[in-house]
Design a protein around this motif. Structure first.
Motif, PDB file in Angstrom:
ATOM      1  N   ARG A   1       0.834  -1.209   0.000  1.00  0.00           N
ATOM      2  CA  ARG A   1       0.000   0.000   0.000  1.00  0.00           C
ATOM      3  C   ARG A   1       0.864   1.254   0.000  1.00  0.00           C
ATOM      4  NH1 ARG A   1      -4.262   0.480   4.520  1.00  0.00           N
ATOM      5  NH2 ARG A   1      -5.018   2.180   3.155  1.00  0.00           N
ATOM      6  N   LEU A   2       1.982   1.204   0.689  1.00  0.00           N
ATOM      7  CA  LEU A   2       2.873   2.369   0.715  1.00  0.00           C
ATOM      8  C   LEU A   2       3.516   2.570  -0.651  1.00  0.00           C
ATOM      9  CD1 LEU A   2       4.109   4.547   2.598  1.00  0.00           C
ATOM     10  CD2 LEU A   2       6.029   2.978   2.934  1.00  0.00           C
ATOM     11  N   ARG A   3       3.979   1.479  -1.262  1.00  0.00           N
ATOM     12  CA  ARG A   3       4.694   1.595  -2.537  1.00  0.00           C
ATOM     13  C   ARG A   3       3.837   2.209  -3.635  1.00  0.00           C
ATOM     14  NH1 ARG A   3       7.578  -4.364  -2.808  1.00  0.00           N
ATOM     15  NH2 ARG A   3       9.597  -3.797  -1.900  1.00  0.00           N
ATOM     16  N   ILE A   4       2.573   1.816  -3.723  1.00  0.00           N
ATOM     17  CA  ILE A   4       1.763   2.283  -4.849  1.00  0.00           C
ATOM     18  C   ILE A   4       1.487   3.774  -4.784  1.00  0.00           C
ATOM     19  CG2 ILE A   4       0.688   0.028  -5.175  1.00  0.00           C
ATOM     20  CD1 ILE A   4      -1.790   1.080  -3.791  1.00  0.00           C
ATOM     21  N   GLY A   5       1.765   4.406  -3.656  1.00  0.00           N
ATOM     22  CA  GLY A   5       1.553   5.849  -3.552  1.00  0.00           C
ATOM     23  C   GLY A   5       2.581   6.691  -4.263  1.00  0.00           C
ATOM     24  N   ARG A   6       3.726   6.096  -4.628  1.00  0.00           N
ATOM     25  CA  ARG A   6       4.821   6.841  -5.280  1.00  0.00           C
ATOM     26  C   ARG A   6       5.152   8.123  -4.517  1.00  0.00           C
ATOM     27  NH1 ARG A   6       4.043   6.341 -11.885  1.00  0.00           N
ATOM     28  NH2 ARG A   6       3.361   4.170 -11.882  1.00  0.00           N
ATOM     29  N   HIS A   7       5.315   7.994  -3.225  1.00  0.00           N
ATOM     30  CA  HIS A   7       5.614   9.161  -2.403  1.00  0.00           C
ATOM     31  C   HIS A   7       6.991   9.720  -2.777  1.00  0.00           C
ATOM     32  CE1 HIS A   7       2.052   7.955  -0.301  1.00  0.00           C
ATOM     33  NE2 HIS A   7       2.577   6.769  -0.057  1.00  0.00           N
ATOM     34  N   ARG A   8       7.121  11.014  -2.669  1.00  0.00           N
ATOM     35  CA  ARG A   8       8.271  11.716  -3.227  1.00  0.00           C
ATOM     36  C   ARG A   8       9.241  12.186  -2.144  1.00  0.00           C
ATOM     37  NH1 ARG A   8       6.094  15.563  -8.030  1.00  0.00           N
ATOM     38  NH2 ARG A   8       7.940  16.727  -7.361  1.00  0.00           N
ATOM     39  N   VAL A   9      10.512  12.230  -2.520  1.00  0.00           N
ATOM     40  CA  VAL A   9      11.534  12.882  -1.713  1.00  0.00           C
ATOM     41  C   VAL A   9      12.152  13.964  -2.576  1.00  0.00           C
ATOM     42  CG1 VAL A   9      13.643  12.622  -0.369  1.00  0.00           C
ATOM     43  CG2 VAL A   9      11.976  10.750  -0.443  1.00  0.00           C
ATOM     44  N   GLU A  10      12.011  15.205  -2.138  1.00  0.00           N
ATOM     45  CA  GLU A  10      12.535  16.350  -2.887  1.00  0.00           C
ATOM     46  C   GLU A  10      13.992  16.603  -2.512  1.00  0.00           C
ATOM     47  OE1 GLU A  10      10.392  17.814  -5.107  1.00  0.00           O
ATOM     48  OE2 GLU A  10       8.823  16.427  -4.399  1.00  0.00           O
ATOM     49  N   HIS A  11      14.819  16.811  -3.506  1.00  0.00           N
ATOM     50  CA  HIS A  11      16.233  17.184  -3.401  1.00  0.00           C
ATOM     51  C   HIS A  11      17.135  15.976  -3.156  1.00  0.00           C
ATOM     52  CE1 HIS A  11      14.391  21.044  -3.418  1.00  0.00           C
ATOM     53  NE2 HIS A  11      14.021  21.002  -2.166  1.00  0.00           N
ATOM     54  N   ALA A  12      17.015  15.305  -2.004  1.00  0.00           N
ATOM     55  CA  ALA A  12      17.719  14.038  -1.755  1.00  0.00           C
ATOM     56  C   ALA A  12      19.202  14.109  -2.136  1.00  0.00           C
ATOM     57  CB  ALA A  12      17.027  12.904  -2.523  1.00  0.00           C
ATOM     58  N   LEU A  13      19.924  15.076  -1.583  1.00  0.00           N
ATOM     59  CA  LEU A  13      21.316  15.291  -1.981  1.00  0.00           C
ATOM     60  C   LEU A  13      22.276  14.270  -1.403  1.00  0.00           C
ATOM     61  CD1 LEU A  13      20.128  18.130  -2.776  1.00  0.00           C
ATOM     62  CD2 LEU A  13      22.340  19.071  -2.090  1.00  0.00           C
ATOM     63  N   MET A  14      22.188  14.008  -0.091  1.00  0.00           N
ATOM     64  CA  MET A  14      23.233  13.252   0.603  1.00  0.00           C
ATOM     65  C   MET A  14      22.784  11.803   0.820  1.00  0.00           C
ATOM     66  SD  MET A  14      24.677  16.032   3.386  1.00  0.00           S
ATOM     67  CE  MET A  14      26.132  15.038   3.784  1.00  0.00           C
ATOM     68  N   LEU A  15      22.843  11.030  -0.235  1.00  0.00           N
ATOM     69  CA  LEU A  15      22.394   9.644  -0.194  1.00  0.00           C
ATOM     70  C   LEU A  15      23.587   8.687  -0.258  1.00  0.00           C
ATOM     71  CD1 LEU A  15      19.427   9.862  -2.709  1.00  0.00           C
ATOM     72  CD2 LEU A  15      19.209   9.317  -0.276  1.00  0.00           C
ATOM     73  N   ASP A  16      23.580   7.685   0.605  1.00  0.00           N
ATOM     74  CA  ASP A  16      24.537   6.602   0.484  1.00  0.00           C
ATOM     75  C   ASP A  16      23.792   5.362  -0.010  1.00  0.00           C
ATOM     76  OD1 ASP A  16      23.169   5.495   2.649  1.00  0.00           O
ATOM     77  OD2 ASP A  16      24.710   6.039   4.112  1.00  0.00           O
ATOM     78  N   PRO A  17      24.494   4.256  -0.308  1.00  0.00           N
ATOM     79  CA  PRO A  17      23.797   3.069  -0.835  1.00  0.00           C
ATOM     80  C   PRO A  17      22.675   2.560   0.055  1.00  0.00           C
ATOM     81  CG  PRO A  17      26.147   2.885  -1.236  1.00  0.00           C
ATOM     82  CD  PRO A  17      25.957   4.103  -0.382  1.00  0.00           C
ATOM     83  N   THR A  18      22.836   2.660   1.376  1.00  0.00           N
ATOM     84  CA  THR A  18      21.784   2.183   2.282  1.00  0.00           C
ATOM     85  C   THR A  18      20.519   3.020   2.131  1.00  0.00           C
ATOM     86  OG1 THR A  18      23.397   1.367   3.877  1.00  0.00           O
ATOM     87  CG2 THR A  18      21.170   1.796   4.692  1.00  0.00           C
ATOM     88  N   LEU A  19      20.675   4.335   2.046  1.00  0.00           N
ATOM     89  CA  LEU A  19      19.514   5.207   1.894  1.00  0.00           C
ATOM     90  C   LEU A  19      18.877   5.043   0.513  1.00  0.00           C
ATOM     91  CD1 LEU A  19      20.890   8.418   3.634  1.00  0.00           C
ATOM     92  CD2 LEU A  19      19.247   6.765   4.551  1.00  0.00           C
ATOM     93  N   ILE A  20      19.693   4.815  -0.506  1.00  0.00           N
ATOM     94  CA  ILE A  20      19.146   4.573  -1.839  1.00  0.00           C
ATOM     95  C   ILE A  20      18.325   3.287  -1.844  1.00  0.00           C
ATOM     96  CG2 ILE A  20      19.740   4.011  -4.229  1.00  0.00           C
ATOM     97  CD1 ILE A  20      22.103   5.937  -3.981  1.00  0.00           C
ATOM     98  N   ARG A  21      18.810   2.251  -1.170  1.00  0.00           N
ATOM     99  CA  ARG A  21      18.043   1.001  -1.076  1.00  0.00           C
ATOM    100  C   ARG A  21      16.701   1.230  -0.398  1.00  0.00           C
ATOM    101  NH1 ARG A  21      23.154  -1.383  -0.103  1.00  0.00           N
ATOM    102  NH2 ARG A  21      22.834  -1.325   2.171  1.00  0.00           N
ATOM    103  N   ALA A  22      16.675   2.112   0.577  1.00  0.00           N
ATOM    104  CA  ALA A  22      15.414   2.409   1.254  1.00  0.00           C
ATOM    105  C   ALA A  22      14.418   3.057   0.299  1.00  0.00           C
ATOM    106  CB  ALA A  22      15.664   3.323   2.456  1.00  0.00           C
TER     107      ALA A  22
END
Length: 528
Positions: free
Chosen positions: A337-358
């Motif tokens: 149910r969460l995935r189908i919402g396509r919720h957005r993250v604006e900007h998302a500058l400081m991402l590491d592989p763990t955060l990208i996986r999330a």
């Protein structure tokens, strides 16, 4: 009404050799060769000779602030000012020729020799007793004159107050509310019209407006949506950035409860939330406006109300809170149910592989601004000043996101950076850190189709039969095809491959020039 566009280069997955398209009403009826299109037209009401021009899907800017962009386009733009003295002189000239409050935007003290913003006293001398509001380039801090400060009761007691320097956090939000609230309805409408007209001149067919109670207020937000619905121009889709406001967002006419719902601030203003302190301000690591629990509550509210959610998050501490909040929301409402919402993250500058996986795991969309890297990246840029070169080199991981399937939607955050879609594509394809580069084709898709996908409209951003006829016509000096594994921009133009070219964007290439912009079949801009 049917319009035949012929004798051009049409960028379409339906036919890589297409030279024409037929539009009827607000839809593309046919894409193909000139002869086939003319046969299908059966006497079109209008025939447009493209004279070899390139036709592509219109750009979508996935993050804008229309009123403030228009005020900057028509008013006091400090983005090109190179010294503090020049900034104060610009304020003095503007105050001498414009009545009322002095509204300006775009100063960046990191590029000035003085390395500091104007003081309150300096603004008072430049503008007399006039109220002055000058937002920093990132719009997360501002300087204000004594007259404007006096109009905000209790300002000195708010978090982020500084009697002489820049205002941040709650103090900035309060001063900005009073400053923008001082403009008339006519001034606001004129600014919004200018933004839409300027966007049309750049081949932009849709804008995602990111409003909220601390950005422009409900009146500004609803007025823009009403104006866009009533007048020709790029479509406007509104995101309302208020916590747990899914039902209210829908009442206001928004497509989502997100956009500038702040989890943190901005790097330039030292308010982005970091896991380790700023390199140039060791005593601070920014600020979290929302914690993981509050992020989860907002997402659950959005899922329950069937509304897309989203957050502004820049620093690694803020993005970690977002990831934790997504996980907690998934535990409450279910991952699917969460995935189908396509919720957005604006900007998302400081991402590491763990955060990208999330982001991948929770089906999130990354709404990012490649022009930020062009403006502030590199070893001598503002990012390196704030974070040090090692941390700064990891910002804006476009390839890391695209390579694992995170949907990308490109925007400008105007007026933070200009409405310049081809410049945005170039910034993602040729970033300061080449390891973060994506192909020109992928960047173009993120700035066209990606903006529609972020709205949940998977059929947008392509010129195929049956699609909405929103596109732009460009005068292009050279069409090129980038090799898919190419990091140093070698180019192939062999037509036998059947792969369509895009404008050359490497150093020294002549920028494309927009000749015409069409929104839902209606021409909203033609070059003189």
């Amino acid at each position: 009404m049917a319009t035949l566009y012929r004798n051009g280069e049409v960028y379409s997955p339906a036919d890589p050799f297409a030279t024409a398209l037929l539009v009827e009403g607000d839809r593309v009826l046919f894409v193909g060769s000139d002869d086939a299109a003319e046969a299908a037209a059966f006497g079109a009401d209008e025939v447009v000779d493209l004279q070899g021009a390139l036709v592509v899907p219109g750009f979508v800017d996935a993050h804008v602030h229309a009123t403030q962009t228009g005020l900057t386009l028509t008013g006091l733009d400090l983005s090109g000012v190179r010294t503090l003295a020049d900034a104060l002189a610009a304020v003095e000239r503007h105050a001498a020729t414009h009545p009322g409050i002095v509204l300006g935007h775009g100063w960046d003290e990191t590029s000035w020799p003085e390395r500091r913003p104007p003081t309150t006293a300096e603004l008072d001398r430049a503008a007399g007793d006039r109220p002055v509001y000058l937002s920093r380039v990132d719009v997360h801090s501002a300087v204000a004159s004594s007259a404007l400060r006096a109009a905000v009761p209790g300002l000195e007691n708010l978090v982020g107050h500084d009697a002489d320097g820049a205002l941040t956090r709650d103090a900035h939000h309060a001063v900005r509310g009073v400053a923008l609230g001082s403009i008339t309805a006519a001034q606001r409408a004129a600014a919004q019209r200018e933004t839409r007209a300027h966007a049309a001149r750049q081949g932009i067919v849709a804008l995602h407006e990111c409003g909220g109670p601390d950005v422009g207020g409900e009146g500004d937000f609803t007025a823009l949506l009403a104006l866009a619905a009533a007048e020709p121009g790029p479509d406007v889709f509104g995101y309302w950035g208020e916590w747990r406001s899914a039902a209210k967002a829908r009442e206001l006419g928004a497509v989502g409860a997100g956009g500038d719902l702040f989890v943190d601030g901005a790097l330039g203003s030292h308010t982005a939330a970091l896991a380790a302190p700023y390199a140039d301000a060791p005593g601070t690591s920014g600020h979290l406006y929302l914690d993981a629990g509050e992020i989860a509550e907002h997402l659950v509210d959005c899922v329950t109300n069937g509304t897309q959610g989203g957050f502004h998050a820049i620093g690694d501490r803020a993005l970690a809170a977002v990831a934790e909040g997504f996980a907690a929301a998934a535990a409450t409402v279910g991952l699917d149910r969460l995935r189908i919402g396509r919720h957005r993250v604006e900007h998302a500058l400081m991402l590491d592989p763990t955060l990208i996986r999330a982001l991948v795991n929770h089906g999130a969309v990354a709404s990012v601004q490649p022009a930020f890297d062009a403006a502030w990246g590199g070893p001598d840029g503002m990012y390196a000043q704030r974070l040090g070169t090692e941390r700064a080199a990891g910002l804006h991981p476009f390839s890391g996101l695209a390579g694992v399937g995170v949907p990308l939607a490109f925007g400008s955050d105007a007026p933070v950076t200009p409405l310049d879609p081809w410049g945005t594509v170039r910034a993602a394809a040729f970033p300061h850190n080449p390891h973060h580069a994506i192909s020109v084709r992928a960047a173009f898709a993120a700035h066209t189709r990606g903006g529609w996908r972020a709205l949940g409209r998977d059929d947008g951003g392509m010129l195929v039969p049956g699609a909405v006829a929103s596109f732009a016509v460009w005068d292009v000096e050279e069409l090129v095809v980038q090799a898919p594994d190419d990091r140093v921009a070698r180019w192939s133009t062999d037509p036998r491959a059947g792969v369509q070219g895009l404008p050359a964007l490497s150093d020294g290439a002549t920028p494309p020039r927009c000749l015409r912009t069409v929104v839902r079949g209606e021409t909203v801009f033609t070059a003189e």
